[in-house]
Design an enzyme around this catalytic site. Structure first.
Site, short mmCIF file in Angstrom:
data_model
loop_
_atom_site.label_atom_id
_atom_site.label_comp_id
_atom_site.label_asym_id
_atom_site.label_seq_id
_atom_site.Cartn_x
_atom_site.Cartn_y
_atom_site.Cartn_z
N ALA A 19 0.80 -1.23 0.00
CA ALA A 19 0.00 0.00 0.00
C ALA A 19 0.84 1.27 0.00
O ALA A 19 0.28 2.37 0.10
CB ALA A 19 -0.95 -0.01 1.19
N GLY A 20 2.14 1.12 -0.09
CA GLY A 20 2.98 2.33 -0.14
C GLY A 20 2.86 3.18 1.11
O GLY A 20 2.83 4.41 1.04
N TYR A 23 6.58 6.30 3.89
CA TYR A 23 7.30 7.37 3.23
C TYR A 23 8.76 7.32 3.67
O TYR A 23 9.05 7.24 4.87
CB TYR A 23 6.67 8.72 3.61
CG TYR A 23 7.28 9.90 2.92
CD1 TYR A 23 7.28 9.98 1.54
CD2 TYR A 23 7.86 10.93 3.65
CE1 TYR A 23 7.85 11.06 0.89
CE2 TYR A 23 8.42 12.03 3.01
CZ TYR A 23 8.42 12.09 1.64
OH TYR A 23 8.99 13.16 1.01
N GLY A 24 9.68 7.30 2.71
CA GLY A 24 11.09 7.19 3.05
C GLY A 24 11.62 5.78 2.91
O GLY A 24 12.82 5.55 3.00
N ASN A 110 11.47 -4.69 14.35
CA ASN A 110 10.87 -3.46 14.84
C ASN A 110 9.91 -3.70 16.01
O ASN A 110 9.21 -2.78 16.45
CB ASN A 110 10.11 -2.73 13.73
CG ASN A 110 10.98 -2.44 12.53
OD1 ASN A 110 10.75 -2.97 11.45
ND2 ASN A 110 12.01 -1.63 12.72
N HIS A 137 0.16 3.06 10.17
CA HIS A 137 -0.09 1.62 10.19
C HIS A 137 0.74 0.90 11.22
O HIS A 137 0.29 -0.04 11.86
CB HIS A 137 0.09 1.00 8.79
CG HIS A 137 1.50 0.99 8.27
ND1 HIS A 137 2.22 2.13 7.99
CD2 HIS A 137 2.34 -0.05 7.96
CE1 HIS A 137 3.42 1.80 7.54
NE2 HIS A 137 3.53 0.49 7.52
N GLU A 174 11.83 2.63 16.96
CA GLU A 174 11.56 1.57 15.97
C GLU A 174 12.23 0.25 16.35
O GLU A 174 12.46 -0.62 15.50
CB GLU A 174 11.99 2.04 14.58
CG GLU A 174 11.29 3.32 14.14
CD GLU A 174 10.10 3.11 13.19
OE1 GLU A 174 10.15 2.17 12.40
OE2 GLU A 174 9.14 3.90 13.27
N ARG A 212 13.22 8.18 12.00
CA ARG A 212 12.24 7.41 12.77
C ARG A 212 12.66 7.13 14.22
O ARG A 212 11.84 6.68 15.01
CB ARG A 212 11.96 6.08 12.08
CG ARG A 212 11.34 6.21 10.70
CD ARG A 212 10.60 4.94 10.42
NE ARG A 212 10.36 4.68 9.01
CZ ARG A 212 9.82 3.55 8.58
NH1 ARG A 212 9.51 2.60 9.42
NH2 ARG A 212 9.62 3.38 7.29
N HIS A 248 16.18 2.76 8.52
CA HIS A 248 16.62 2.09 9.76
C HIS A 248 18.12 1.82 9.64
O HIS A 248 18.62 1.58 8.53
CB HIS A 248 15.92 0.74 9.95
CG HIS A 248 14.47 0.83 10.31
ND1 HIS A 248 13.52 -0.01 9.78
CD2 HIS A 248 13.81 1.65 11.16
CE1 HIS A 248 12.33 0.28 10.29
NE2 HIS A 248 12.47 1.29 11.13
N ASP A 250 19.58 -0.87 10.26
CA ASP A 250 19.87 -2.20 9.73
C ASP A 250 19.80 -2.25 8.20
O ASP A 250 19.88 -3.33 7.60
CB ASP A 250 19.02 -3.30 10.39
CG ASP A 250 17.52 -3.19 10.11
OD1 ASP A 250 17.13 -2.36 9.27
OD2 ASP A 250 16.75 -3.95 10.73
N CYS A 366 15.23 -7.76 8.86
CA CYS A 366 14.01 -7.10 9.34
C CYS A 366 13.02 -8.12 9.88
O CYS A 366 12.23 -7.82 10.77
CB CYS A 366 13.29 -6.38 8.20
SG CYS A 366 14.18 -5.06 7.44
O1 SUG Z 1 8.52 0.08 8.53
N1 SUG Z 1 7.51 -1.49 5.55
C1 SUG Z 1 8.28 -1.53 6.80
C2 SUG Z 1 9.58 -2.25 6.58
C3 SUG Z 1 10.32 -2.47 7.87
C4 SUG Z 1 11.71 -2.94 7.67
N2 SUG Z 1 12.33 -3.21 8.92
C5 SUG Z 1 13.64 -3.06 9.21
N3 SUG Z 1 14.44 -2.37 8.42
N4 SUG Z 1 14.09 -3.55 10.30
C6 SUG Z 1 8.52 -0.12 7.31
O2 SUG Z 1 8.75 0.78 6.50
C7 SUG Z 1 5.52 -1.08 4.20
C8 SUG Z 1 4.04 -1.37 4.26
C9 SUG Z 1 3.32 -0.98 3.01
O3 SUG Z 1 3.75 -0.06 2.33
O4 SUG Z 1 2.25 -1.59 2.72
C10 SUG Z 1 6.21 -1.15 5.56
O5 SUG Z 1 5.59 -0.92 6.58
#
Ligand code: SUG
Length: 441
Positions: A19-20, A23-24, A110, A137, A174, A212, A248, A250, A366
């Site tokens: 669902a995008g 952001y970032g 996270n 979300h 996070e 974040r 993040h 990581d 992740c």
């Molecule tokens: O928080 N993506 C997660 C990905 C988390 C990755 N975690 C680590 N790097 N540890 C986020 O951005 C995308 C959901 C969407 O676009 O539907 C999302 O939440």
């Protein structure tokens, strides 16, 4: 005290969609609106767990969260029958409905920040659930995360599961994605390294994408976890790389035991950061990946640093990397270089296909939360989440029985999906022996 690091992998939930929402996060934005395949996503995750367990690494499952979070729609003023609320939210914006349906808890890195008993004043394992306030979300996660962690780590003689930090940007957190722990052995006292993107001492902050992790959250987590302040280093991420998609730490650094592998542009002030790390932990083995060897852009594209750096039973280490690194010349070359470097104990790199997760910006690292447990602690946790061949078979069958293999954003309006998810969760409670886990969710 001998202890081992467990990998708690987030089991991908049945409503995984694109669902995008972040952001970032370049991958999340790039794949917005694509058709997802929840079944394949969950099976890819289970295959990774099975592979990691086959290396002799301790593996466990972090249950998914119940979706949709209808009370979040209530809180935003949606009323009436469930089907009407789903339609109304979707009509305002598909991403609003997708938010309450997101399977984002799959990214267990996270979920929380963990301090092993060897590091804490009371000798218990401390877990601080992340508040994830940076995105709507993900801000829906901490309530169920806390509940799930308290089911798994219920024994208060061994574990302390805190409440998440206050849900406000001042303490934006996070979890373990912005945390590393340097130690000679998982069971010995380690140095906690926290990375932040903004806060009172940030020299500069990102201009394009949100930071974040707030510095103040890092100190709060260290206090709550009863850590020795001499064993904590709080460092700033380079704001320019956050603006390049490193949302993040990581995504730009990885570590295990005394080895840290980081990109040249990991830290805001590399000289100060590296000096601080050496001062706190003189035996640190620091390997830098130069921009000339792998650009920040390619690190984001391949998720090179979002690999699992794992301790093996033979004393060596292995890297579990995204398959995208094998397909990319510079990333593969750097991986091979790490294996060939004799001064570090990395004996092999293994590439895994977790593309369904990768397309939302989540790589192998992740997908897992690291939890160091000694034998008594491992015995005290809820054993139903321990991963073995039997659980792999049961969970694979469960996924095949309950998950769709196509999910578009418009499908989230279908009230039948709620019934499917409810049935799946009821069956999962049985499989994991966590009766009542979802009842109040
Ligand atoms: O928080 N993506 C997660 C990905 C988390 C990755 N975690 C680590 N790097 N540890 C986020 O951005 C995308 C959901 C969407 O676009 O539907 C999302 O939440």
């Amino acid at each position: 005290m001998s202890a081992q690091e467990w990998q708690f992998d987030g089991l991908v939930g049945p409503t995984h969609n694109y669902a995008g929402l972040s952001y970032g996060n370049v991958a999340s934005q790039t794949h917005a609106g694509n058709m997802s395949n929840p079944k394949r996503a969950a099976l890819q995750g289970l295959d990774k767990m099975r592979f990691v367990a086959s290396l002799g690494v301790k593996q466990a499952v972090m249950p998914p969260q119940k979706r949709p979070v209808l009370k979040a729609l209530h809180a935003l003023g949606f009323r009436g029958e469930t089907a009407k609320m789903l339609e109304d939210a979707y009509a305002i914006s598909p991403d609003l409905l997708a938010s309450v349906y997101s399977a984002s808890p799959m990214w267990a890195a996270n979920a929380a920040t963990v301090a092993p008993g060897a590091d804490t004043a009371d000798g218990r394992v401390h877990l601080v659930p992340a508040n994830l306030v940076s995105t709507f979300h993900r801000s829906l996660e901490p309530e169920q995360t806390t509940r799930i962690l308290r089911h798994i780590f219920a024994d208060e003689a061994h574990f302390c599961v805190h409440d998440a930090l206050p849900a406000t940007v001042r303490f934006s957190d996070e979890g373990a994605a912005n945390h590393m722990r340097v130690c000679s052995d998982h069971g010995r006292k380690g140095l906690h390294v926290y990375l932040y993107g903004c806060g009172p001492n940030a020299a500069r902050v990102p201009q394009r994408f949100p930071a974040r992790q707030n510095e103040e959250a890092c100190y709060a987590i260290a206090r709550l976890s009863q850590l020795d302040s001499d064993f904590c280093a709080v460092l700033q991420q380079d704001p320019d790389v956050i603006d390049a998609g490193v949302f993040h730490n990581d995504v730009i650094a990885m570590n295990n035991e005394e080895l840290m592998i980081a990109h040249e542009h990991c830290f805001a002030d590399p000289a100060v950061a590296k000096a601080s790390l050496k001062q706190h932990y003189p035996a640190l083995s620091y390997v830098e990946i130069p921009q000339a060897g792998l650009s920040v852009e390619d690190a984001v594209r391949t998720y090179f640093f979002n690999s699992q750096l794992l301790s093996l039973p033979n004393g060596q280490m292995a890297i579990v990397a995204p398959i995208e690194c094998e397909e990319h010349d510079a990333a593969r070359t750097q991986m091979e270089r790490l294996v060939a470097t004799e001064t570090i104990a990395v004996e092999a790199v293994h590439y895994m296909d977790v593309r369904e997760s990768m397309h939302n910006g989540g790589g192998p690292a992740c997908l897992r939360l690291r939890v160091v447990l000694d034998e008594a602690q491992a015995d005290a946790m809820h054993g139903g989440v321990t991963f073995d061949d039997g659980l792999y078979e049961r969970l694979s069958a469960w996924v095949n029985a309950h998950y769709r293999d196509r999910l578009a954003l418009g499908d989230l309006r279908d009230p039948a999906l709620i019934d499917e998810v409810d049935a799946a969760m009821a069956a999962l409670e049985e499989i994991l022996g966590l009766s009542g886990l979802y009842t109040a969710a």
